[in-house]
Design a protein around this motif. Structure first.
Motif, mmCIF file in Angstrom:
data_model
loop_
_atom_site.group_PDB
_atom_site.id
_atom_site.type_symbol
_atom_site.label_atom_id
_atom_site.label_comp_id
_atom_site.label_asym_id
_atom_site.label_seq_id
_atom_site.Cartn_x
_atom_site.Cartn_y
_atom_site.Cartn_z
ATOM 1 N N HIS A 77 20.217 -7.887 -54.038
ATOM 2 C CA HIS A 77 20.055 -9.287 -53.789
ATOM 3 C C HIS A 77 18.656 -10.124 -54.295
ATOM 4 O O HIS A 77 18.555 -11.090 -54.262
ATOM 5 N N SER A 78 17.858 -9.213 -54.404
ATOM 6 C CA SER A 78 16.350 -9.629 -54.980
ATOM 7 C C SER A 78 15.730 -10.474 -54.120
ATOM 8 O O SER A 78 14.944 -11.290 -54.332
ATOM 9 N N CYS A 79 16.073 -10.550 -52.695
ATOM 10 C CA CYS A 79 15.568 -11.336 -51.783
ATOM 11 C C CYS A 79 14.227 -10.857 -51.436
ATOM 12 O O CYS A 79 13.439 -11.445 -50.455
ATOM 13 N N ARG A 80 13.960 -9.549 -51.881
ATOM 14 C CA ARG A 80 12.514 -9.061 -51.328
ATOM 15 C C ARG A 80 11.511 -9.521 -52.350
ATOM 16 O O ARG A 80 10.104 -8.955 -52.413
ATOM 17 N N GLU A 81 11.702 -10.097 -53.791
ATOM 18 C CA GLU A 81 10.736 -10.282 -54.756
ATOM 19 C C GLU A 81 9.724 -11.227 -54.112
ATOM 20 O O GLU A 81 9.969 -12.200 -53.100
ATOM 21 N N GLY A 82 8.532 -10.520 -54.351
ATOM 22 C CA GLY A 82 7.413 -11.593 -53.966
ATOM 23 C C GLY A 82 6.473 -10.565 -52.786
ATOM 24 O O GLY A 82 5.660 -10.733 -52.343
ATOM 25 N N ILE A 83 7.612 -9.885 -51.921
ATOM 26 C CA ILE A 83 7.120 -8.959 -50.846
ATOM 27 C C ILE A 83 6.578 -7.592 -51.476
ATOM 28 O O ILE A 83 5.537 -7.388 -51.233
#
Length: 87
Positions: A77-83
């Motif tokens: 989902h790539s929702c962790r990008e930035g973390i």
């Protein structure tokens, strides 16, 4: 000798699915910690130790599965990008 205290940085989780998966992982991690802690106090008590060991092994498996589900979601989902990269 005491270790150096590292700062804890908590990032908001905006993805609802990731939040649910993270909460499940945190819950299973605590269950595993508590089961392992209890197990350590039963060393030498063979019957009770074996029961607690089986339970602790089950909580470890649940915790691993919860972590894999969270990591899989993050990868897909790539929702962790930035973390992960600190940005």
């Amino acid at each position: 000798m005491r270790g150096v205290a590292l700062p804890v940085i908590i990032f908001p989780i905006e993805c609802a699915t990731a939040k649910i998966l993270f909460e499940n992982y945190a819950k299973t991690a605590m269950e595993n910690f508590e089961a392992t802690d209890k197990l350590s106090g039963l060393v030498g008590q063979h019957g009770r130790f074996e029961e607690a060991k089986k339970y602790a092994e089950g909580t470890r498996e649940k915790c691993s599965a919860a972590r894999m589900a969270l990591e899989k979601h993050w990868m897909e989902h790539s929702c962790r990008e930035g973390i992960a990269n600190g940005s």
